[in-house]
Structure formats: C-alpha cells, structure tokens
Design an enzyme around this catalytic site. Structure first.
Site, PDB file in Angstrom:
ATOM      1  N   ASP A 170       0.842  -1.198   0.000  1.00  0.00           N
ATOM      2  CA  ASP A 170       0.000   0.000   0.000  1.00  0.00           C
ATOM      3  C   ASP A 170       0.879   1.250   0.000  1.00  0.00           C
ATOM      4  OD1 ASP A 170      -1.801   2.097   0.577  1.00  0.00           O
ATOM      5  OD2 ASP A 170      -3.088   0.761   1.738  1.00  0.00           O
ATOM      6  N   HIS A 201      -2.983  -0.313  -2.547  1.00  0.00           N
ATOM      7  CA  HIS A 201      -4.187   0.407  -2.174  1.00  0.00           C
ATOM      8  C   HIS A 201      -5.209   0.321  -3.306  1.00  0.00           C
ATOM      9  CE1 HIS A 201      -5.803   3.437   0.648  1.00  0.00           C
ATOM     10  NE2 HIS A 201      -6.422   3.920  -0.404  1.00  0.00           N
TER      11      HIS A 201
END
Length: 232
Positions: A170, A201
């Site tokens: 992420d 993400h």
C-alpha cells in the site's frame, strides 16, 4: 443522481444524502457502505447493490455532503484526484462519525433493521475503525484504511468485531504503519487482520485498473462470511 434518500443528522441541522439499495423481501441485516474519497460513485453503488442482492439493506452515505454533495471523481484524472484529496483534508472526521451514528439510528428506527454492519474503503477504512471504536455498530470491516496506526489509542473501545484488510504494498500506508497496526491489534480479541502480499491500495475497487481480481475476491469472501456471522 448518485443518491436516492435523505437521512436526518443527529441534531437535526440537515440531512445526509445517501444511496439506498433494498433487498427483495425482509432484510437479513443492514450494511453501511462507506465511500472512498471519490464520492458515492458507480463502484460504491455497485457494492451496495451487491449487498442488497445478498439480502441486506445497503446504505451508502455521501460523506462530503457538507462541502459539496453529489461528487463523483476519478482516481485516474489528476485534477479530480487532487480535488478528492482536498475534500478528505477538509473533512471533519469527528463530525462525520456522528453522521455515521445518525445513519445507524435511521436504519434501526426508521427501517426497522436491528443488526448493522459497516464496510469502508480507503478513507472509509479509517472510518470503519472509528465506527468500531465510537459507535455501537454490530461489526465493521475496513479495506486499506489510512491513518489507523495513529488511532491505536482508541483500541480499548472496540467492543464489537472488526476486520481489517491490509495490502502489504500500500503506497498510502507504509511498512512502519502496517507494523504498528499489527503490533497494536494482533492480540485484540475482537480484531481480525488479513495481509495481502504484494497488493496495493484500492485492490478491491469495483471499477478501474486498481482492482486485483484474485485479491478482491478473497477479501470480499472473507467480508461476506464475517457479516453473515455477525450481522445476519
């Protein structure tokens, strides 16, 4: 129009626009679908529709209604991405969680659905954590929540089940933040953490290039089983 309902705020100073998808027949429970920073867009409405198809009353409130109601922005257009980030920076999260509490009350009192789950994405993943610590929602799920590592001081208030999906690559939540989340929550009896190796993400987004099909299906299956156990 991305919303089709108006929900009164707790103090009656306004109404929260929301997209509501109802199941055929009596609802087995309700799921609040919390948007990313891009608004109640086609992807969020699709998620709500899918929960309704599974027998839940699904409610997706417009988080930024006090700033600019009805926005639908794209993460793939730089100017729209910057506008979305600006809305998040201006958002009052403490006031926003009161709006979530108002939605919970509305579902229980006006729609007569007792059990309520909450699922949020990106900024909504942070709000899922806040819902678990600050409301009486029955169960919460956060996808790639941001800034949760900065709110671990509230973990003592988690009284109902919480599940967090954490992609290890992420680019908004670095390795140090992920480690802090694990160190703070791994031993919490009501929290379940799932890591997704190499995913970034937005991996469970319904539309666009961010989606990873295998990762999204795995996480969504876990979420569905979680809500079946704790919501209905």
């Amino acid at each position: 129009m991305s919303t089709n309902a108006e929900i009164p705020t707790l103090d009656g100073d306004g109404t929260i626009p929301a997209y509501v998808a109802a199941p055929d027949g009596e609802a087995r429970g309700a799921i609040i679908v919390q948007q990313e920073i891009f608004g109640v867009d086609a992807g969020i409405r699709k998620k709500a529709d899918e929960w309704a198809a599974k027998g839940y009353l699904a409610v997706a409130p417009d988080t930024f209604w006090r700033q600019q109601p009805g926005i639908e922005l794209s993460p793939y257009v730089e100017s729209e991405m910057q506008a979305a980030l600006g809305h998040m920076m201006q958002h009052d999260f403490d006031l926003g969680i009161r709006d979530i509490e108002a939605v919970i009350h509305w579902i229980r009192r006006e729609k007569h659905v007792a059990k309520v789950g909450f699922v949020g994405f990106c900024m909504g993943g942070k709000i899922a954590y806040m819902a678990a610590t600050r409301t009486d929602v029955d169960a919460s799920v956060g996808y790639y929540g941001v800034m949760i590592d900065q709110m671990l001081g509230e973990k003592h208030a988690i009284a109902r089940p919480l599940m967090l999906h954490i992609p290890t690559a992420d680019h908004f939540v670095d390795a140090a933040a992920q480690k802090a989340i694990h160190d703070g929550l791994d031993d919490h009896p009501r929290v379940t953490l799932h890591d997704y190796e190499g995913l970034d993400h937005g991996f469970a987004a319904e539309i666009g290039a961010r989606r990873d099909e295998a990762g999204a299906n795995l996480a969504d299956g876990r979420t569905e089983a979680f809500f079946a156990e704790h919501v209905g």
